[in-house]
Write a protein that holds these residues in place. Structure first.
Motif, short mmCIF file in Angstrom:
data_model
loop_
_atom_site.label_atom_id
_atom_site.label_comp_id
_atom_site.label_asym_id
_atom_site.label_seq_id
_atom_site.Cartn_x
_atom_site.Cartn_y
_atom_site.Cartn_z
N MET A 1 -10.21 14.49 -19.18
CA MET A 1 -10.78 15.22 -18.37
C MET A 1 -11.39 14.42 -17.23
O MET A 1 -11.64 13.27 -17.29
CB MET A 1 -12.22 15.93 -18.86
N GLN A 2 -11.42 15.05 -16.04
CA GLN A 2 -11.57 14.43 -14.65
C GLN A 2 -13.24 14.36 -14.41
O GLN A 2 -13.87 15.25 -14.88
CB GLN A 2 -11.09 15.09 -13.54
N ASN A 3 -13.52 13.32 -14.05
CA ASN A 3 -15.18 13.13 -13.65
C ASN A 3 -15.51 13.41 -12.34
O ASN A 3 -15.63 12.62 -11.57
CB ASN A 3 -15.67 11.72 -14.13
N ASN A 4 -15.39 14.71 -11.88
CA ASN A 4 -15.67 15.04 -10.59
C ASN A 4 -16.29 16.47 -10.63
O ASN A 4 -16.60 16.97 -11.62
CB ASN A 4 -14.59 14.91 -9.71
N GLY B 1 -6.80 21.00 -24.73
CA GLY B 1 -6.13 19.67 -24.78
C GLY B 1 -5.75 19.34 -23.27
O GLY B 1 -6.78 19.30 -22.47
N LYS B 2 -4.48 18.84 -23.16
CA LYS B 2 -4.37 18.50 -21.72
C LYS B 2 -4.14 19.76 -20.81
O LYS B 2 -3.93 18.99 -19.53
CB LYS B 2 -2.84 17.81 -21.85
N LYS B 3 -4.32 20.86 -21.24
CA LYS B 3 -4.25 21.98 -20.36
C LYS B 3 -5.41 22.24 -19.56
O LYS B 3 -5.69 23.07 -18.98
CB LYS B 3 -3.76 23.27 -20.91
N CYS B 4 -6.44 21.51 -20.00
CA CYS B 4 -7.96 21.62 -19.46
C CYS B 4 -8.27 20.77 -18.23
O CYS B 4 -7.98 19.39 -18.50
CB CYS B 4 -8.76 21.18 -20.71
N ASP B 5 -8.85 21.03 -17.23
CA ASP B 5 -9.44 20.15 -16.37
C ASP B 5 -10.94 20.59 -16.21
O ASP B 5 -11.55 21.57 -16.24
CB ASP B 5 -9.09 20.76 -14.94
N GLY B 6 -11.82 19.50 -16.48
CA GLY B 6 -13.18 19.60 -16.71
C GLY B 6 -13.83 18.89 -15.46
O GLY B 6 -13.32 17.80 -15.18
N PHE B 7 -14.96 19.35 -15.08
CA PHE B 7 -15.62 18.97 -14.02
C PHE B 7 -17.29 18.92 -14.24
O PHE B 7 -17.60 19.64 -14.85
CB PHE B 7 -15.55 19.62 -12.55
N GLU C 1 1.67 27.57 -20.59
CA GLU C 1 1.44 28.34 -19.11
C GLU C 1 0.01 28.75 -19.15
O GLU C 1 -0.51 29.08 -17.72
CB GLU C 1 2.39 29.44 -19.17
N MET C 2 -0.82 28.66 -20.06
CA MET C 2 -2.24 28.90 -20.11
C MET C 2 -3.11 27.78 -19.93
O MET C 2 -3.12 26.89 -20.63
CB MET C 2 -2.55 29.86 -21.23
N GLY C 3 -3.79 27.67 -18.65
CA GLY C 3 -4.59 26.34 -18.43
C GLY C 3 -6.11 26.83 -18.39
O GLY C 3 -6.67 27.99 -18.03
N LEU C 4 -6.96 25.79 -18.15
CA LEU C 4 -8.34 25.98 -18.33
C LEU C 4 -9.18 25.04 -17.15
O LEU C 4 -8.82 24.05 -17.15
CB LEU C 4 -9.11 25.71 -19.37
N ILE C 5 -9.98 25.64 -16.34
CA ILE C 5 -10.99 24.75 -15.54
C ILE C 5 -12.38 25.27 -16.00
O ILE C 5 -12.83 26.41 -15.93
CB ILE C 5 -10.52 25.20 -13.91
N THR C 6 -13.12 24.30 -16.39
CA THR C 6 -14.53 24.44 -16.76
C THR C 6 -15.34 23.38 -16.17
O THR C 6 -14.94 22.37 -15.65
CB THR C 6 -14.64 24.61 -18.17
N ASN C 7 -16.62 23.48 -16.43
CA ASN C 7 -17.71 22.36 -15.82
C ASN C 7 -18.05 21.81 -17.44
O ASN C 7 -18.57 22.42 -18.35
CB ASN C 7 -18.78 23.16 -15.41
N LEU D 1 -13.88 23.86 -26.65
CA LEU D 1 -13.01 24.21 -25.41
C LEU D 1 -11.85 23.21 -25.28
O LEU D 1 -10.72 23.48 -25.04
CB LEU D 1 -13.85 24.64 -24.19
N VAL D 2 -12.56 22.08 -25.10
CA VAL D 2 -11.58 21.03 -24.67
C VAL D 2 -10.40 20.59 -25.62
O VAL D 2 -9.30 20.53 -25.67
CB VAL D 2 -12.30 19.81 -24.65
#
Length: 423
Positions: A1-4, A416-422, A391-397, A411-412
């Motif tokens: 997960m990205q730290n931004n 897995g790798k289809k998750c972008d977290g901020f 094809e199903m991805g996730l963006i969350t905080n 959730l993560v």
């Protein structure tokens, strides 16, 4: 997960802006903003300045960080009749037809269906921002209201009791297939994608699964933005927020709102009027008064309670449940709403789930338990499906306010790798 930090992942519920119609406002100059093309060509460094998740939820993105989408046309509002013989009470005369919005590219393009969050319609600020981003990137867009919005309940819900993800997905999918046939004669469609925001993200997951079974639209990509892990768990979180600074619940709401307005009117502005057209008003107020987390949480909780009251009252009238509005009483334009509003505002999401939702579905199938209904409204019930659909991805905080402790990790793990977290 990205730290931004994420601008898309923040909810914006400026509750007090609802009062602008009763106030004198003045114009303030807009700050200079970057264009969508500049963002696409050279994405700027991200540095979201608000670390408090409650404040970020209310304030959203500061004006100087917003993209200028003024060159993008506004989505066109459309109306459908889905159930020709459905009687609509006279008191809902303004809900004549199912309302959605669309913005089609002049050239061949994929269509992205976007589902709004709790209680929101196709004109909500958040999905309009998503629409601008998508259109600037070359997509056509269809914006759909949440199944919890009164217009959807009245015109699109199969039984008026909303919030059961699999059932809401059936209603949404019915709408999408009809809209898609209409779009096919207006534009060249090269594919279909799906995005959902907040509760709309949970709906999108179930709608994608239904499409995978029926294969009518064949979504090539599905994106969930800030979904709840468990709908029931998030309902409890939101109900609790209301009481953080209101020990007596909505009984104290009038004083709370008056106090908030009084403080806003004392924020340094160029006009003596309370200027809600000043895009920095909420941010300046936050910086000047540094309100407690409890007060901020209550503003968010009160906003959701208003949405819940609208949903519950509409559902009750249409389904003749008799929970708030008498079963055998006609709802007309002359019906006084005050006594029913007072009850609706004191009815929580959990009250709706326990007393209307659960009773309705258990009456249809006595084998169902309350826990089974809770479990089926969680993304964890779709773990197998999610893991096998790249094809199903996730963006969350990381600090999403609707997630209970421990739910982010779940959730993560799901995506897995289809998750972008901020954060």
């Amino acid at each position: 997960m990205q730290n931004n930090k994420s601008c898309l992942g923040r909810r914006t519920f400026p509750l007090l802006v609802l009062l602008t119609a009763t106030l004198i406002t003045s114009c303030t100059p807009e700050p200079k903003r970057i264009t969508p093309q500049q963002v696409l060509n050279s994405p700027p460094a991200y540095n979201y300045p608000i670390n408090n998740p409650y404040a970020a939820t209310i304030i959203g993105l500061p004006p100087e960080m917003r993209v200028d989408y003024s060159a993008i046309p506004a989505p066109k509002d459309e109306t459908l009749t889905l159930f020709k013989d459905r009687p609509i009470p006279e008191g809902f005369w303004y809900q004549d037809g199912f309302k959605y919005s669309q913005l089609l590219q002049p050239k061949a393009a994929p269509v992205v269906y976007v589902i709004a969050g709790t209680g929101a319609d196709s004109r909500s600020e958040t999905i309009r921002i998503i629409s601008n981003i998508l259109y600037a990137s070359g997509f056509s867009i269809v914006l759909l209201p949440s199944p919890t919005h009164p217009n959807f309940i009245i015109n699109a819900s199969q039984n008026y009791i909303v919030g059961r993800p699999a059932q809401d997905a059936q209603d949404l999918y019915r709408v999408m297939k009809i809209v898609d046939r209409k779009i096919a004669v207006q534009a060249t469609v090269t594919g279909h994608m799906l995005i959902g925001y907040s509760l709309g993200a949970l709906d999108a997951a179930y709608t994608a699964k239904l499409d995978d079974e029926q294969k009518s639209l064949n979504f090539s990509k599905v994106l969930l933005i800030n979904p709840p892990l468990s709908l029931y768990s998030s309902m409890k979180v939101l109900d609790t927020m209301l009481y953080r600074a209101l020990p007596d619940g909505v009984n104290d709401a009038d004083y709370f709102v008056k106090t908030a307005l009084s403080r806003l009117s004392r924020v340094d502005q160029s006009s003596d009027a309370l200027d809600f057209s000043n895009e920095r008003l909420l941010l300046d107020a936050y910086n000047q008064y540094n309100p407690s987390d409890s007060r901020l949480a209550t503003i968010i909780g009160l906003s959701f309670r208003l949405a819940a009251a609208d949903m519950i009252f509409t559902s009750d009238v249409m389904s003749h449940s008799g929970y708030i509005f008498p079963k055998n009483q006609r709802f007309t334009t002359s019906t006084s709403l005050n006594p029913y509003l007072a009850v609706a505002l004191r009815t929580s999401f959990r009250n709706y789930f326990d007393d209307i939702y659960t009773e309705k579905f258990r009456a249809e199938d006595r084998r169902l338990t309350k826990q089974a209904l809770i479990d089926e409204s969680s993304l964890q019930s779709m773990a197998g499906y999610i893991s096998h659909h790249p094809e199903m991805g996730l963006i969350t905080n990381r600090d999403d306010i609707i997630l209970a402790p421990g739910e982010l990790d779940k959730l993560v793990h799901l995506f897995g790798k289809k998750c972008d977290g901020f954060s």
